[in-house]
Design a protein around this motif. Structure first.
Motif, PDB file in Angstrom:
ATOM      1  N   THR A  69      -6.230 -12.665  -8.324  1.00 59.82           N
ATOM      2  CA  THR A  69      -5.307 -11.713  -7.644  1.00 59.82           C
ATOM      3  C   THR A  69      -6.221 -10.517  -6.876  1.00 59.82           C
ATOM      4  O   THR A  69      -5.948 -10.112  -5.870  1.00 59.82           O
ATOM      5  CB  THR A  69      -4.295 -11.089  -8.521  1.00 59.82           C
ATOM      6  OG1 THR A  69      -5.057 -10.405  -9.833  1.00 59.82           O
ATOM      7  CG2 THR A  69      -3.199 -11.868  -9.007  1.00 59.82           C
ATOM      8  N   LYS A  73      -6.125  -9.730  -3.102  1.00 62.26           N
ATOM      9  CA  LYS A  73      -5.860  -8.271  -2.586  1.00 62.26           C
ATOM     10  C   LYS A  73      -6.645  -8.121  -1.488  1.00 62.26           C
ATOM     11  O   LYS A  73      -6.110  -7.163  -0.502  1.00 62.26           O
ATOM     12  CB  LYS A  73      -5.787  -7.389  -3.873  1.00 62.26           C
ATOM     13  CG  LYS A  73      -5.427  -5.948  -3.658  1.00 62.26           C
ATOM     14  CD  LYS A  73      -5.304  -5.342  -4.821  1.00 62.26           C
ATOM     15  CE  LYS A  73      -4.657  -4.021  -4.513  1.00 62.26           C
ATOM     16  NZ  LYS A  73      -5.615  -3.039  -3.941  1.00 62.26           N
ATOM     17  N   PHE A 126       6.453  -5.245  -0.444  1.00 57.12           N
ATOM     18  CA  PHE A 126       6.099  -5.877  -1.773  1.00 57.12           C
ATOM     19  C   PHE A 126       4.608  -5.447  -2.105  1.00 57.12           C
ATOM     20  O   PHE A 126       4.646  -5.535  -3.263  1.00 57.12           O
ATOM     21  CB  PHE A 126       6.427  -7.368  -1.120  1.00 57.12           C
ATOM     22  CG  PHE A 126       6.110  -8.238  -2.452  1.00 57.12           C
ATOM     23  CD1 PHE A 126       7.238  -8.575  -3.280  1.00 57.12           C
ATOM     24  CD2 PHE A 126       4.972  -9.046  -2.619  1.00 57.12           C
ATOM     25  CE1 PHE A 126       7.115  -9.516  -4.461  1.00 57.12           C
ATOM     26  CE2 PHE A 126       4.880  -9.967  -3.447  1.00 57.12           C
ATOM     27  CZ  PHE A 126       5.780 -10.121  -4.430  1.00 57.12           C
ATOM     28  N   ILE A 146       4.121  -4.148  -6.028  1.00 57.66           N
ATOM     29  CA  ILE A 146       3.315  -4.907  -7.060  1.00 57.66           C
ATOM     30  C   ILE A 146       2.012  -4.381  -7.424  1.00 57.66           C
ATOM     31  O   ILE A 146       1.682  -4.190  -8.693  1.00 57.66           O
ATOM     32  CB  ILE A 146       2.946  -6.445  -6.814  1.00 57.66           C
ATOM     33  CG1 ILE A 146       2.103  -6.746  -5.561  1.00 57.66           C
ATOM     34  CG2 ILE A 146       4.396  -7.028  -6.555  1.00 57.66           C
ATOM     35  CD1 ILE A 146       2.098  -8.150  -5.385  1.00 57.66           C
ATOM     36  N   HIS A 147       1.444  -3.521  -6.575  1.00 53.54           N
ATOM     37  CA  HIS A 147       0.280  -2.669  -6.841  1.00 53.54           C
ATOM     38  C   HIS A 147       0.349  -1.271  -7.333  1.00 53.54           C
ATOM     39  O   HIS A 147      -0.727  -0.545  -7.639  1.00 53.54           O
ATOM     40  CB  HIS A 147      -0.704  -2.657  -5.869  1.00 53.54           C
ATOM     41  CG  HIS A 147      -1.300  -4.185  -5.404  1.00 53.54           C
ATOM     42  ND1 HIS A 147      -2.118  -5.135  -6.407  1.00 53.54           N
ATOM     43  CD2 HIS A 147      -1.101  -4.991  -4.280  1.00 53.54           C
ATOM     44  CE1 HIS A 147      -2.154  -6.090  -5.854  1.00 53.54           C
ATOM     45  NE2 HIS A 147      -1.613  -6.353  -4.368  1.00 53.54           N
ATOM     46  N   VAL A 155      -1.225  -4.037   2.169  1.00 50.31           N
ATOM     47  CA  VAL A 155      -2.076  -4.310   0.718  1.00 50.31           C
ATOM     48  C   VAL A 155      -3.369  -3.563   0.908  1.00 50.31           C
ATOM     49  O   VAL A 155      -4.391  -3.491   0.110  1.00 50.31           O
ATOM     50  CB  VAL A 155      -2.218  -5.616   0.281  1.00 50.31           C
ATOM     51  CG1 VAL A 155      -2.676  -5.807  -1.127  1.00 50.31           C
ATOM     52  CG2 VAL A 155      -0.900  -6.339   0.323  1.00 50.31           C
TER      53      VAL A 155
END
Lengths: 253, 289
Positions: free
Chosen positions: A83, A87, A109, A113-114, A166
């Protein structure tokens, strides 16, 4: 021409079962440039791309040998969380693939999640990256509608916005325009040109003209072997290897 | 030349005819079943049946209703479907998202589901009964729920597995490439894609659970009352139908048909509800892949 390296591949071998897909690839991908991986279909372009963010791990019966360094860190180090690598890289697939949720939630999203929870900041991030991907004007009034309702060209730009949100350093594109109409393809290409000052972009493409239009650096694969790589103007204008010459002149495809 | 051509067209027509006939046969069968139980049960069908429990002598033709069995059936099938959902979903997500879809473990678990699916429910009942004897438990709502859960798990798991296997790999890759963990990919992304499929699978399992007579025969027992705790025995609709049909009195037998009609209506309405919800839930599904 001095170039800083962002991704470094050393003696990479990949096979699916008994079938060899990549053979002894050693390669340096320059920082903040567009690198195009070209070659006929089945030559291992996508395999090479997907080994960068370790999506290859998901394939059935895959065996990987060798090293890939991203920011001087070997991504195959045992115990390393993939991950953390993923990322750093946004992925644009061949067919745009929104997540089964609303337009807003698709872009939010990644940040969610981060760990980002603040609603106002999420909205700001979503707006900023939709603008970056040139989609904001078209969707700002229907952010909460299903992403699947968008046209396929819009979906690809949504996927780009989702990847950018991200905050990656690298953008990987696996023939990202192959499912799109000419106008949408052109938009995506323009966005890539705009983004290359800030991101390292690696594109797999089977469209030679697209590589000519976009690429700063060319990687030519044939049958899983790295035939030639170098700055685009050199490789495209004066290919050293006979195979590259034939491919560029359209003799083999 | 012409004869051959005629023959080809004849074959085409014949095959089309056979297919139409089969389709009509199925539709006709459904209509026949529903009308039979409706016609036979019509004379006994009334509202008091729905709001009363069985009074003394109900099975001899005296007053009462089947409310206790309706509630019993719902408690057992509902409870079992929920439990089975919470057991099947993790298994299915594990073998499809955490492990590779075609791994040996995944195939082994799928094989186990297929075997369990084929075991007759009377065997589950007998197994449950043995366990109860071993643990010193009596027939109860709880035992009924647990045994029906066992019956439903393979149905639910196979149903969900079917839909998860069809989730485009690109969706999983998209989530992972954003830096999501496998868990986040499974529980935040894949599950949204398969929600409508889960509803359908739950409906199938619920239908099987509410219609099952054999497994609850030993384990849930039978009673004339609405259960007040998990440890009390409970009546179910299939058993009420069975006992009523088994009496020599025509009026009680008609009540059996009325009960069967109610059971069919309940399953039908749940099926319609599930369709409605699964449409709502499929709003965000990606289906152009």
């Amino acid at each position: 021409m001095h170039q800083q390296t962002h991704i470094e591949v050393k003696n990479l071998n990949v096979s699916y079962g008994d079938v060899k897909a990549l053979h002894n690839i050693t390669l340096a991908i320059p920082d903040k440039k567009i690198t195009a991986i070209i070659g006929p279909s089945g030559c291992g372009k996508t395999t090479l791309l997907k080994s960068f963010n370790r999506l290859l791990d998901l394939e059935e019966g895959v065996k990987i040998k060798g090293e890939i360094f991203v920011d001087k860190e070997n991504i195959f180090t045992p115990g390393l969380e993939p991950t953390h690598i993923r990322k750093k890289m946004g992925l644009l697939a061949q067919k745009p693939c929104p997540l089964p949720m609303s337009i807003f939630d698709n872009v939010a999203f990644g940040p969610r999640i981060h760990g980002l929870k603040n609603k106002r900041r999420l909205y700001g991030i979503v707006r900023y990256h939709l603008k970056q991907a040139g989609l904001w004007k078209e969707v700002k009034d229907r952010l909460y509608e299903p992403a699947s309702k968008l046209s396929i060209g819009q979906q690809q730009r949504l996927c780009l916005a989702r990847g950018l949100a991200v905050k990656p350093e690298i953008i990987l594109g696996d023939e990202p325009t192959s499912a799109l109409d000419p106008a949408s393809s052109k938009r995506i290409e323009e966005i890539f040109k705009m983004l290359k000052s800030r991101y390292t972009i690696v594109l797999v493409t089977h469209i030679l003209r697209q590589a000519k239009r976009l690429a700063d650096y060319i990687v030519f694969l044939y049958n899983g072997e790295l035939v030639e790589h170098g700055p685009a103007d050199v490789v495209l204008a004066h290919p050293q290897q006979p195979l590259t010459q034939e491919y560029i002149n359209g003799v083999v495809s | 030349m012409n004869i051959r051509k005629d023959r080809r067209f004849f074959e085409e027509k014949l095959i089309k005819g056979i297919m139409r006939f089969c389709a009509l046969l199925l539709a006709g069968l459904l209509i026949l079943i529903v009308t039979t139980i409706a016609v036979k049960g019509f004379s006994a069908l009334n509202l008091s049946m729905l709001v009363n429990t069985a009074k003394g002598g109900f099975y001899l033709g005296k007053e009462g209703g089947i409310l206790h069995a309706i509630i019993g059936s719902f408690c057992i099938a509902g409870g079992a479907t929920c439990l089975a959902f919470f057991i099947s979903t993790p298994i299915v997500l594990y073998i499809n998202v955490y492990r590779k879809k075609r791994s040996k473990l995944a195939e082994l678990i799928r094989f186990a589901f297929n075997v369990l699916w084929g075991i007759p429910s009377i065997v589950y009942g007998a197994f449950g009964f043995t366990c109860m004897l071993f643990l010193g438990l009596k027939a109860s709502l709880l035992a009924g729920i647990l045994v029906i859960t066992l019956v439903e798990i393979p149905i639910l798991a196979r149903g969900i597995d079917e839909v998860v296997q069809h989730v485009p790999i690109e969706i999983t890759q998209a989530a992972l490439s954003l830096g999501a963990t496998t868990g986040e990919t499974a529980w935040k992304v894949v599950i949204r894609q398969i929600l409508p499929g889960i509803i359908t699978a739950m409906l199938l399992a619920f239908g099987r659970g509410i219609g099952d007579a054999a497994a609850v025969l030993f384990t849930a027992g039978f009673s004339d009352y609405i259960p007040e705790s998990l440890m009390q025995p409970v009546a179910t609709l299939p058993l009420v139908i069975f006992f009523q049909l088994g009496t020599p009195f025509p009026s009680v037998q008609n009540r059996a048909y009325a009960s069967a009609f109610i059971l069919t209506l309940l399953v039908l309405s749940i099926s319609l509800m599930a369709r409605f919800f699964s449409k709502k839930l499929s709003r965000h599904r990606i289906d152009h892949m």
